[in-house]
Enzyme design. Structure first.
Site, PDB file in Angstrom:
ATOM      1  N   GLY A 239       0.852  -1.101   0.014  1.00 21.58           N
ATOM      2  CA  GLY A 239      -0.168   0.060   0.188  1.00 21.58           C
ATOM      3  C   GLY A 239       0.661   1.269  -0.159  1.00 21.58           C
ATOM      4  N   SER A 240       0.388   2.234   0.517  1.00 17.19           N
ATOM      5  CA  SER A 240       1.084   3.396   0.543  1.00 17.19           C
ATOM      6  C   SER A 240       2.204   3.444   1.161  1.00 17.19           C
ATOM      7  CB  SER A 240       0.182   4.795   0.780  1.00 17.19           C
ATOM      8  OG  SER A 240      -0.129   4.754   2.125  1.00 17.19           O
ATOM      9  N   GLY A 244       2.735   2.168   5.128  1.00 17.78           N
ATOM     10  CA  GLY A 244       3.832   1.312   5.475  1.00 17.78           C
ATOM     11  C   GLY A 244       4.848   1.674   6.676  1.00 17.78           C
ATOM     12  N   GLU A 261       5.658  -3.505   0.535  1.00 20.40           N
ATOM     13  CA  GLU A 261       5.769  -3.327  -0.844  1.00 20.40           C
ATOM     14  C   GLU A 261       5.016  -2.010  -0.981  1.00 20.40           C
ATOM     15  OE1 GLU A 261       4.648  -2.822  -4.268  1.00 20.40           O
ATOM     16  OE2 GLU A 261       3.486  -4.661  -4.035  1.00 20.40           O
ATOM     17  N   CYS A 295       1.320  -0.044  -8.533  1.00 21.40           N
ATOM     18  CA  CYS A 295       2.418   0.671  -7.935  1.00 21.40           C
ATOM     19  C   CYS A 295       3.409   0.494  -9.161  1.00 21.40           C
ATOM     20  CB  CYS A 295       2.906  -0.273  -6.586  1.00 21.40           C
ATOM     21  SG  CYS A 295       3.015  -2.128  -6.779  1.00 21.40           S
TER      22      CYS A 295
HETATM   23  C1  UN1 Z   1       0.851  -3.745  -7.358  1.00 18.83           C
HETATM   24  O1  UN1 Z   1       0.489  -2.740  -8.159  1.00 18.83           O
HETATM   25  O2  UN1 Z   1       0.997  -3.673  -6.136  1.00 18.83           O
HETATM   26  O3  UN1 Z   1       4.177  -5.786 -11.886  1.00 18.83           O
HETATM   27  C2  UN1 Z   1       1.380  -4.904  -7.745  1.00 18.83           C
HETATM   28  C3  UN1 Z   1       2.844  -5.566 -11.983  1.00 18.83           C
HETATM   29  C4  UN1 Z   1       1.786  -6.757 -11.331  1.00 18.83           C
HETATM   30  C5  UN1 Z   1       2.053  -6.369  -9.861  1.00 18.83           C
HETATM   31  C6  UN1 Z   1       1.658  -5.098  -9.458  1.00 18.83           C
HETATM   32  N1  UN1 Z   1       2.277  -7.800 -11.558  1.00 18.83           N
HETATM   33  O4  UN1 Z   1       2.612  -4.623 -12.518  1.00 18.83           O
END
Ligand code: UN1
Length: 509
Positions: A239-240, A244, A261, A295
């Site tokens: 998440g953000s 985190g 992450e 992300c």
């Molecule tokens: C995410 O956005 O938290 O690599 C994960 C990617 C995807 C996973 C993204 N397999 O864009």
């Protein structure tokens, strides 16, 4: 959609569970879940109460005592069955994800595929949880290390990948012998509950306790309880960066483990030796796929001055061809943002960029009218920017791409690295010196560094995560499993003497 919800036992009235896995009927805060696709209500869910949360933890602790006694390959077999069920439910689950979250159906199906892939990976891994054996410095001694399960793994996941990121964690954690307690995003609980229902059936078919896979619905308070609970040795949070940091602080105070992450601010460098035929589709998918809410989404484009004009021209004409609308209609490339708050963040970021000297080259529009009645659809936006602008260093979860120029590769790499986040990065070049420089220790400082592919869409086989404010954790493939286990170093003496290490003498006569 009602049919799909029914298939997963998710139509109201939801069963009340003050003691079971779910606490939707508890007295906690009520979340109304409206689809960003058409604004319609999917359902209402109550968050767990503090007492409910503790009950779920107790249930998980009891389940762990059974689960850890199963040999790892037998645990792998349960994960294999879960993967097979996902294959059967791929269309329904992918559709639900797409409707609840707003990503395109292709991406919803891709997300379920990512779950199936990690299950396959975990099944193989269940026979490969290898420990090393070392040579002891003492005669007739043997040294080895072995890996044991931790207990309950708490998983906090975000709305943008409502199911896959949980599966990366859960499938690996399970084969390692852990039980999982999942707090999905309170914005996308129905997709999560559907997964729980699928796993519940698998566990039931194998006479295994439900607590191997449990869930609590809730917002920040429940996340905080999870982080503070000493019976949860590992919290894996996606998440953000704000979230985190709070999780890391609370878990850190009790010296628990975390896998984080968090935010990304991912750039693509397009060098003078790039093949634009490859670069353009990768840039566009990276920037507008999932409406810029991955992300790993591409947020910055760092372009060699010689390619700038032609790239801007080609990119703008590709953006014009994007069709935006209901993500369940496969003709559309871009769906809505998750909610109106995200739309406000989009507007705010664009306005800030303009104030800081940016120039909008395309986009900057909230879409209105019939297909956009949820109020969550926006036009993907390209902004000519300068790497020094504060907004460029900030992650906005929206389809906004900042584009800037450079003259030397060193300068481009410095721009790539000069942000607080360190998740994903790419270079487009056909020149091996440039690609190797980008991959070298003086190159990208991110957890993911790609050549001639975009920043998003990583495969599950690699370890996934990033550096700096991205949190440093690694999930999914490679040897990421080691973070889900505790390492034990064992030294055995099978001789008749009692020598000490380092040659120390400690004789009595
Ligand atoms: C995410 O956005 O938290 O690599 C994960 C990617 C995807 C996973 C993204 N397999 O864009």
């Amino acid at each position: 959609m009602k049919d799909i919800l029914k298939k997963f036992n998710l139509t109201s009235p939801f069963y009340s569970v003050s003691t079971g896995q779910y606490h939707w009927k508890s007295t906690g805060e009520t979340f109304k879940i409206n689809s960003p696709v058409d604004g319609l209500l999917i359902g209402e869910i109550n968050s767990a109460t503090a007492t409910g949360f503790n009950k779920v933890v107790q249930q998980a602790q009891t389940a762990f005592l059974t689960w850890r006694t199963l040999p790892a390959p037998k645990r792998g077999d349960i994960v294999r069955q879960f993967g097979n069920e996902l294959r059967l439910h791929k269309q329904d689950l992918g559709t639900l994800v797409s409707y609840e979250m707003g990503k395109s159906l292709q991406e919803g199906l891709g997300e379920v595929q990512e779950m199936i892939d990690i299950c396959d990976f975990a099944v193989g891994l269940s026979r490969q949880l290898y420990g090393l054996q070392m040579h002891s410095e003492r005669p007739q001694h043997r040294m080895l290390e072995q890996w044991h399960p931790l207990g309950i793994v708490g998983i906090i996941s975000a709305f943008n990948f409502p199911v896959a990121v949980w599966a990366w964690n859960a499938a690996i954690a399970w084969v390692c012998g852990n039980v999982c307690l999942w707090k999905p995003s309170e914005k996308t609980p129905f997709s999560a509950l559907a997964c729980q229902e699928i796993m519940k059936t698998v566990l039931k078919n194998n006479n295994l306790p439900e607590g191997i896979s449990s869930m609590v619905i809730g917002g920040r308070d429940i996340g905080k309880q999870m982080a503070a609970n000493p019976n949860i040795p590992l919290v894996s949070a996606t998440g953000s960066t704000r979230m985190g940091k709070s999780v890391a602080e609370t878990v850190g105070k009790r010296l628990g483990k975390t896998i984080l992450e968090l935010g990304g601010n991912n750039a693509i460098i397009v060098t003078e030796n790039a093949d634009l035929k490859h670069a353009i589709p990768a840039i566009v998918f990276g920037a507008v796929g999932t409406a810029g809410q991955r992300c790993t989404s591409t947020r910055r484009l760092i372009v060699h001055a010689s390619k700038y004009d032609v790239l801007v021209k080609q990119l703008s004409s590709t953006y014009k061809q994007l069709s935006i609308g209901n993500p369940l209609n496969e003709k559309n490339h871009v769906g809505p943002l998750i909610d109106k708050d995200a739309v406000n963040q989009y507007t705010k970021a664009i306005n800030t960029a303009i104030e800081q000297g940016g120039k909008v080259l395309y986009g900057n529009k909230i879409l209105e009218g019939t297909p956009y009645s949820s109020g969550c659809y926006v036009l993907p936006t390209i902004i000519e920017a300068n790497p020094k602008m504060a907004i460029v260093k900030h992650e906005t979860f929206a389809p906004i791409l900042y584009i800037m120029t450079y003259d030397t590769l060193e300068e481009a790499i410095a721009i790539n690295n000069n942000v607080p986040q360190g998740l994903s990065s790419s270079v487009f070049t056909l020149n091996i010196r440039e690609s190797e420089a980008f991959l070298s220790h003086q190159g990208s400082d991110c957890g993911i560094a790609n050549v001639n592919i975009g920043t998003s869409g990583a495969e599950i086989g690699g370890a996934f995560g990033g550096e700096k404010e991205t949190g440093g954790g690694r999930e999914s493939g490679s040897d990421a499993w080691k973070a889900y286990m505790r390492r034990q170093t064992c030294t055995l003496n099978y001789g008749k003497a009692m020598p000490l290490a380092q040659g120390i003498k400690f004789d009595f006569n």
